[in-house]
Design an enzyme around this catalytic site. Structure first.
Site, PDB file in Angstrom:
ATOM      1  N   CYS A  43       0.761  -1.182   0.066  1.00  0.00           N
ATOM      2  CA  CYS A  43       0.044   0.056   0.019  1.00  0.00           C
ATOM      3  C   CYS A  43       0.777   1.086  -0.122  1.00  0.00           C
ATOM      4  O   CYS A  43       1.579   1.542   1.126  1.00  0.00           O
ATOM      5  CB  CYS A  43      -0.983   0.094   1.356  1.00  0.00           C
ATOM      6  SG  CYS A  43      -2.046   1.479   1.558  1.00  0.00           S
ATOM      7  N   CYS A  75      -0.173   4.000   2.587  1.00  0.00           N
ATOM      8  CA  CYS A  75       0.374   3.562   3.765  1.00  0.00           C
ATOM      9  C   CYS A  75       1.899   3.882   4.348  1.00  0.00           C
ATOM     10  O   CYS A  75       2.211   4.455   5.421  1.00  0.00           O
ATOM     11  CB  CYS A  75       0.234   2.062   3.891  1.00  0.00           C
ATOM     12  SG  CYS A  75      -1.347   1.423   3.863  1.00  0.00           S
TER      13      CYS A  75
END
Length: 299
Positions: free
Chosen positions: A62, A65
């Site tokens: 991700c 993230c």
């Protein structure tokens, strides 16, 4: 709070030690930033009874993230032990991902007294992170969670720095369940300093608590179903939804009501929406979306 929206009961009581490679707390104290698993999350739930915990649900693949992670670590570290950051790899910990209903990541949730509080989703700017975590600390203080963990050579503190007198008066009233008195204290604080955002957020929160603590959910929902255009009936359900963590449902209900009412009857609905926006926080993405829809309905 997200009571009813997130079920962490299956994770309580799990206090297995971290596996190989997991960060070890120094001198018996928890690290400010710690990786947790399905098996060790019980430790974090217990810690949240004394120190507010920020949970970052992320994954290696991700990109957002990886952008958000360092920002969270920076802001939590600067809090000087008043916050702990618990990082959860959703791929390696499917039970936690399911418990938090992590449909998209990064997902950031707070824990206060073992109860989850949704903070935000997505890689938001650093200033927004700071604003949300400041509001989270205020909420934790209102719920009596004001401890800290050691930072470096500094000892752990049993409580956060002293609150301003009127904030302390409000906090004491909340502790005794007197939400009306807490609201009066926050109103006095705002009269003294109209820019006191902590008092403004606290006032919105205690007004909500005062409205919902005596409600019968079944009766309230039945009344709203029977009178879809009755603002008071719809306000009560929206309050229950917001208090239970169903924030989009609360906003959607009131926005639908606003759209359905004649223009001359809309003002109370708009006022209630603005008040609930203050409970959640102006920087929250769900508030921003709801504000956008409200603006589109006004013009």
């Amino acid at each position: 709070m997200m009571r009813g929206a997130v079920d962490l009961s299956s994770l309580r009581g799990r206090t297995e030690p971290p596996g190989p490679g997991a960060p070890a707390p120094a001198a018996g104290a928890p690290s400010l930033v710690v990786d947790v698993t399905d098996a060790t999350f019980g430790q974090i739930l217990e810690l949240s009874r004394s120190v507010p915990v920020v949970v970052d649900l992320w994954a290696e693949w991700c990109g957002p993230c990886k952008q958000l992670g360092p920002v969270l670590e920076k802001v939590v570290t600067e809090a000087g032990g008043r916050l702990v950051l618990a990082k959860v790899d959703v791929d390696a910990n499917p039970q936690l991902a399911q418990s938090f209903r992590a449909q998209s990541i990064p997902l950031v949730v707070g824990l206060v007294g073992g109860q989850p509080v949704q903070l935000f989703t997505g890689a938001v700017p650093e200033q927004q992170v700071r604003e949300v975590l400041a509001q989270f600390l205020q909420l934790a203080a209102q719920n009596g969670v004001t401890g800290s963990v050691p930072v470096g050579d500094a000892p752990a503190e049993d409580a956060a720095p002293a609150l301003p007198p009127l904030h302390q008066e409000a906090f004491d009233a909340i502790e005794s369940g007197d939400y009306a008195a807490a609201a009066v204290a926050y109103e006095k604080a705002l009269a003294e300093n109209p820019r006191d955002e902590e008092a403004r957020a606290g006032l919105a929160q205690v007004r909500l608590l005062d409205r919902v603590h005596h409600l019968d959910a079944t009766a309230v929902r039945a009344a709203a179903a029977a009178a879809p255009l009755d603002p008071e009936a719809q306000f009560a359900v929206a309050d229950l939804d917001l208090a239970g963590g169903h924030i989009d449902d609360a906003f959607g209900r009131l926005l639908d009501l606003f759209a359905a009412l004649p223009a001359e009857e809309r003002a109370p609905v708009r006022e209630r929406l603005l008040e609930l926006f203050g409970v959640v926080g102006d920087a929250d993405p769900r508030v921003l979306r709801a504000r956008g829809r409200l603006a589109s309905l006004l013009f």
